[in-house]
Design an enzyme around this catalytic site. Structure first.
Site, PDB file in Angstrom:
ATOM      1  N   SER A   1      39.854  26.457  51.235  1.00 24.83           N
ATOM      2  CA  SER A   1      40.501  27.745  51.493  1.00 24.83           C
ATOM      3  C   SER A   1      39.552  28.763  52.118  1.00 24.83           C
ATOM      4  O   SER A   1      39.990  29.774  52.653  1.00 24.83           O
ATOM      5  CB  SER A   1      41.093  28.325  50.205  1.00 24.83           C
ATOM      6  OG  SER A   1      40.074  28.788  49.344  1.00 24.83           O
TER       7      SER A   1
ATOM      8  N   LYS B   1      36.661  33.619  46.628  1.00 24.39           N
ATOM      9  CA  LYS B   1      37.585  34.235  47.575  1.00 24.39           C
ATOM     10  C   LYS B   1      36.988  35.543  48.098  1.00 24.39           C
ATOM     11  O   LYS B   1      36.004  36.069  47.576  1.00 24.39           O
ATOM     12  CB  LYS B   1      38.935  34.533  46.911  1.00 24.39           C
ATOM     13  CG  LYS B   1      39.747  33.309  46.504  1.00 24.39           C
ATOM     14  CD  LYS B   1      40.320  32.586  47.694  1.00 24.39           C
ATOM     15  CE  LYS B   1      41.230  31.433  47.263  1.00 24.39           C
ATOM     16  NZ  LYS B   1      40.495  30.329  46.650  1.00 24.39           N
TER      17      LYS B   1
END
EC number: 3.4.21.88
Length: 213
Positions: free
Chosen positions: A133, A170
């Site tokens: 991701s 993230k």
């Protein structure tokens, strides 16, 4: 720092579980054992125990509670070779999701020795990336990322964050009334932190090592 009766009881439970099962209880199990409504109360008491020096918590592990102080020193530690000032000897503590959050439950006693020039700021430990991701930031599946341990982070920084008992890496986005964790791959959706979730910043991303594979 004096411990409350509840904190002493939690410490006793941790020691008992490590002795009998070989692993510490999870935050959810602690909350259930003491009748807490959720893991936030367990997290509060664990932070107090850590501040008192009774335990330490290993980032990147769902059952990352370790006894500290006299109990920890009772175990013989292996001798370590001296490390030069221009290199780092970093522990690989577990895995972190670059995808959907995962329970980071893979512990390791491995250490990696490498040059300080690879990281800024200086990291405290390494985590192994699982998922893609964060691909567009150059962070790929199997990479070892350096993590600088801190609870503070600014919007726009890449962080290692804990949501309840799950760990993820993230891009942090702090809005006026919400916090989001953004992937850097259009195949993944942002993660919005809900008010009732146990959320914390575990550290800042500060570089990576790509093992030969």
């Amino acid at each position: 720092m004096d411990l409350t009766d509840t904190q002493q009881a939690i410490l006793a439970l941790i020691a008992e579980r490590i002795e009998t099962d070989g692993v510490p209880p999870s935050q959810t199990e602690i909350a259930r054992a003491f009748g807490f409504k959720g893991v936030r109360a367990a997290q509060y008491h664990l932070e107090a125990l850590e501040q008192a020096g009774a335990i330490r918590r290993v980032p990147g592990q769902a059952r990352g509670i370790r006894l500290a102080g006299a109990a920890a020193h009772a175990r013989a530690a292996p001798a370590e070779e001296p490390v030069r000032d221009d290199v780092l000897r970093l522990p690989v503590l577990g895995r972190v999701a670059a995808g959907l959050p995962i329970g980071a439950d893979i512990g390791s006693d491995d250490f990696v020795v490498l040059d300080r020039v690879f990281f800024s700021p200086s990291p405290d430990y390494l985590l192994k990336v699982q998922g893609d991701s964060m691909r567009d930031e150059g962070i790929f599946n199997g990479d070892l990322i350096g993590v600088h341990r801190t609870r503070d982070a600014r919007s726009g920084q890449i962080v290692v964050a804990r949501i309840d008992e799950e760990i993820t890496v993230k891009l942090l986005k702090i809005g006026k009334d919400r916090i989001r964790l953004l992937p850097r791959n259009p195949d993944y959706a942002p993660i919005e932190v809900l008010p009732d979730q146990d959320f914390a910043i575990e550290g800042l991303y500060c570089g990576l090592l790509r093992p030969n594979r």
